[in-house]
Enzyme design. Structure first.
Site, PDB file in Angstrom:
ATOM      1  N   GLU A  80      -5.227  -8.928  -2.039  1.00 45.49           N
ATOM      2  CA  GLU A  80      -5.226  -8.311  -0.322  1.00 45.49           C
ATOM      3  C   GLU A  80      -6.638  -7.915  -0.630  1.00 45.49           C
ATOM      4  O   GLU A  80      -7.227  -7.451  -0.252  1.00 45.49           O
ATOM      5  CB  GLU A  80      -4.447  -7.502   0.818  1.00 45.49           C
ATOM      6  CG  GLU A  80      -4.410  -7.172   2.391  1.00 45.49           C
ATOM      7  CD  GLU A  80      -4.077  -6.882   3.008  1.00 45.49           C
ATOM      8  OE1 GLU A  80      -2.933  -6.246   2.779  1.00 45.49           O
ATOM      9  OE2 GLU A  80      -4.719  -5.926   4.021  1.00 45.49           O
TER      10      GLU A  80
ATOM     11  N   GLU B 171       0.950  -1.325   0.081  1.00 45.26           N
ATOM     12  CA  GLU B 171       0.320  -0.044   0.019  1.00 45.26           C
ATOM     13  C   GLU B 171       1.079   1.364   0.355  1.00 45.26           C
ATOM     14  O   GLU B 171       1.268   2.010   1.070  1.00 45.26           O
ATOM     15  CB  GLU B 171      -1.021  -0.026   0.700  1.00 45.26           C
ATOM     16  CG  GLU B 171      -1.466  -1.249   1.326  1.00 45.26           C
ATOM     17  CD  GLU B 171      -2.666  -1.880   2.597  1.00 45.26           C
ATOM     18  OE1 GLU B 171      -3.328  -0.402   3.451  1.00 45.26           O
ATOM     19  OE2 GLU B 171      -3.750  -2.246   2.061  1.00 45.26           O
TER      20      GLU B 171
END
Length: 621
Positions: free
Chosen positions: A344, A247
């Site tokens: 994810e 991220e």
């Protein structure tokens, strides 16, 4: 001279001599007669069902039957195994530090691992996305407990003399190794939440205030990855893929780092890519860029916009917390040579949907994986970082250590609808849901078909019809329920190339494509394949050819002639390079003028070493 062609031409002559000596005439004189028809009529269909209240938990249902009956339904899924899309690498979740700690200390550890990874006695999970160092889910979740593999007391260590994976050795590594022992198909992916603090401008592992990677430590960070890969390799754990940063667009209170698209591009181009290429490793991992939400396609476009960086990158990684999964199709359509991975998706966490929704929509948007987040957490959702999302996230297994209880959640069973039935190496094929039913279709390496469907209507049951090979079956899905359907048989409009009745200049060989068997290879200019008694009906307009080649020639073609090599020409397909002699891709062209029953001849034009053919299919689209 093409060395492969020269060698194999000599091998062909040698084999011909062997045939004469031992009488293996089938090598050159295969079945002479009609094209084999499918034995698919009235196939039995196996069904498994999970309901949201878990009254059914991946429970077998009565078999259904493919038939010619035309029954109406709310949604129809038309399965077409000639419409081959991406290959599946696996389904799974993450053995985070928190998850591993709970499993390792449970008296039911062995049973939990069996139920997670064993394909027969469990759900056969086949993909693990592992944090490289600490994430937001660690067993001792205070700020002081965050760790990397070279903390060195916060002091710079550019030579990485203090590098160690000892923290993982306590319980993470043993459990990852056990997962691989339980299921040899398990692939491991590695992702860092943060570099060592001394490599960052903020000198902290935390994302908030941690800054970004110092330019003087780009090279050291690339070697940090190499040391991680080598250390895991020494533990018997090959790493299938890595991403440079989890991220990269967020700066959380737990370990994290802002890593802009431009910075990640330069890091891959100048440091990580060359370091991996030059590293001593038994298995070189794929480098996947981005590893963040569906709401930003500009990031990966920036990476791919640099030719050198793009050359090192195998694909992109995506999360489900924001945006729409169609972003993955956008990138696939722009860069079809690069793979897509959903890496994810924590159910409930940050409003993320359950695995059935994430996985189905990811598969239908070119993802090769379906990956949730924590494998195991406490019933309260911990242990988690005090700066993290805490109880907002769920897991596959709830483990209550003080009370010695284990509970398998809806997430576990939904993931099992994929991982237990879809084998790595399967391919996604034509056949998607519509309306309130999400569905995706798959073909396993053994040729069996799998359809996973989820009723997104949380209040009403829906009827689903699945059609295939001119037949269909119908099933009723309860509200918010997930079902898996499996069956065997061969689609009747698929002609295996090795069943020719006439040929010139070709040779059969073992095939690594889905379905296995043999392909026809060693094809040169003027070679041909002929098939008798092909029923084109009255509306055939498309031909699909399953083809593989290493040749990059742009003038190779296959002509489709009726009745003889010089008979009426009904279509021509310009063949595209696939990047390998056994790297199979489906190539399509239109045809016209074919109706009724004829022989069909595939006549190859171009150079030498044109490629290999596994099957051909004629259909109406």
């Amino acid at each position: 001279m093409n060395l492969r062609r020269s060698f194999f031409r000599h091998r062909r002559l040698f084999l011909a001599l062997v045939v004469v000596c031992v009488g293996m005439m089938t090598v050159f004189f295969p079945f002479m007669g009609n094209v084999p028809k499918a034995t698919a009529a009235n196939e039995s269909v196996k069904v498994w069902l999970t309901t949201p209240n878990l009254s059914s938990k991946l429970s077998p249902q009565p078999d259904l039957q493919l038939s010619s009956a035309n029954v109406p339904a709310d949604t129809t899924v038309s399965v077409d195994e000639t419409d081959i899309r991406q290959t599946v690498d696996g389904f799974g979740a993450s053995m985070t530090d928190a998850s591993a700690y709970l499993i390792w200390n449970s008296p039911y550890k062995d049973d939990i691992m069996t139920r997670l990874f064993n394909p027969t006695d469990g759900i056969g999970m086949s993909f693990l996305r592992q944090p490289i160092g600490a994430s937001d889910f660690i067993a001792a979740p205070q700020t002081s407990d965050y760790y990397s593999y070279d903390d060195n007391g916060g002091n710079p260590d550019p030579d990485l003399t203090g590098f160690t994976i000892a923290k993982d050795a306590s319980y993470v590594l043993p459990l990852v190794s056990k997962a691989i022992n339980l299921n040899s198909n398990v692939k491991v992916m590695g992702t860092p939440w943060s570099p060592p603090a001394w490599m960052k401008t903020g000198n902290t592992l935390s994302g908030s205030g941690g800054g970004t990677l110092k330019t003087e430590y780009y090279a050291a960070y690339a070697q940090y990855f190499v040391k991680y890969l080598q250390a895991y390799q020494q533990q018997g754990i090959p790493v299938f893929a890595i991403t440079p940063q989890n991220e990269p667009g967020t700066a959380p209170g737990y370990p994290g780092m802002i890593f802009s698209a431009a910075d990640e591009t330069n890091f891959i181009k100048n440091n990580l890519g060359p370091a991996i290429a030059n590293a001593t490793l038994d298995t070189k991992p794929k480098i996947l860029a981005y590893d963040h939400n569906w709401d930003d396609t500009d990031y990966i476009t920036t990476v791919y916009g640099n030719a050198e960086a793009k050359s090192y990158v195998a694909g992109s990684a995506w999360h489900h917390y924001a945006g729409d999964p169609s972003a993955m199709s956008t990138i696939h359509n722009a860069y079809p040579d690069k793979d897509i991975y959903e890496t994810e998706g924590s159910p409930v966490c940050a409003s993320g949907p359950r695995p059935a929704t994430t996985f189905l929509r990811s598969m239908n948007n070119w993802s090769r994986t379906g990956v949730a987040w924590n494998i195991a957490l406490r019933p309260d959702g911990g242990p988690w970082s005090t700066e993290g999302l805490g109880t907002d996230c769920t897991a596959l297994v709830q483990i209550d250590l003080p009370n010695n209880t284990v509970n398998y959640t809806l997430d576990y069973y939904q993931i099992g609808h994929f991982s237990k039935f879809i084998v790595p190496g399967a391919v996604v094929i034509g056949g998607q849901g519509s309306g309130s039913i999400d569905a995706a279709s798959f073909k396993n390496p053994d040729g069996s078909k799998v359809v996973v469907a989820h009723n997104t209507d949380t209040s009403n049951s829906k009827t689903l019809k699945i059609s295939w090979n001119g037949q269909s079956f119908t099933s009723t899905l309860p509200a918010d329920a997930t079902a898996t359907f499996t069956w065997s048989g061969t689609q009747s409009n698929v002609i295996n190339a090795a069943t020719y009745s006439d040929q010139s200049g070709t040779q059969n060989e073992a095939c690594t494509d889905v379905g296995g068997g043999q392909d026809v290879g060693f094809i040169d200019n003027g070679d041909y394949l002929g098939y008798q008694n092909v029923d084109f009906g009255t509306d055939v307009n498309t031909v699909r050819l399953r083809f593989a080649t290493l040749t990059t020639a742009t003038n190779d073609q296959v002509e489709f002639h009726l009745d003889s090599t010089t008979g009426p020409l009904v279509g021509t397909l310009t063949l595209q390079s696939t990047g390998g002699w056994q790297n199979w891709k489906t190539q399509t062209t239109s045809i016209s003028g074919a109706s009724g029953i004829h022989s069909i001849y595939l006549v190859f034009q171009g150079g030498s070493s044109i490629g290999n053919v596994h099957w051909v299919s004629f259909l109406h689209t």
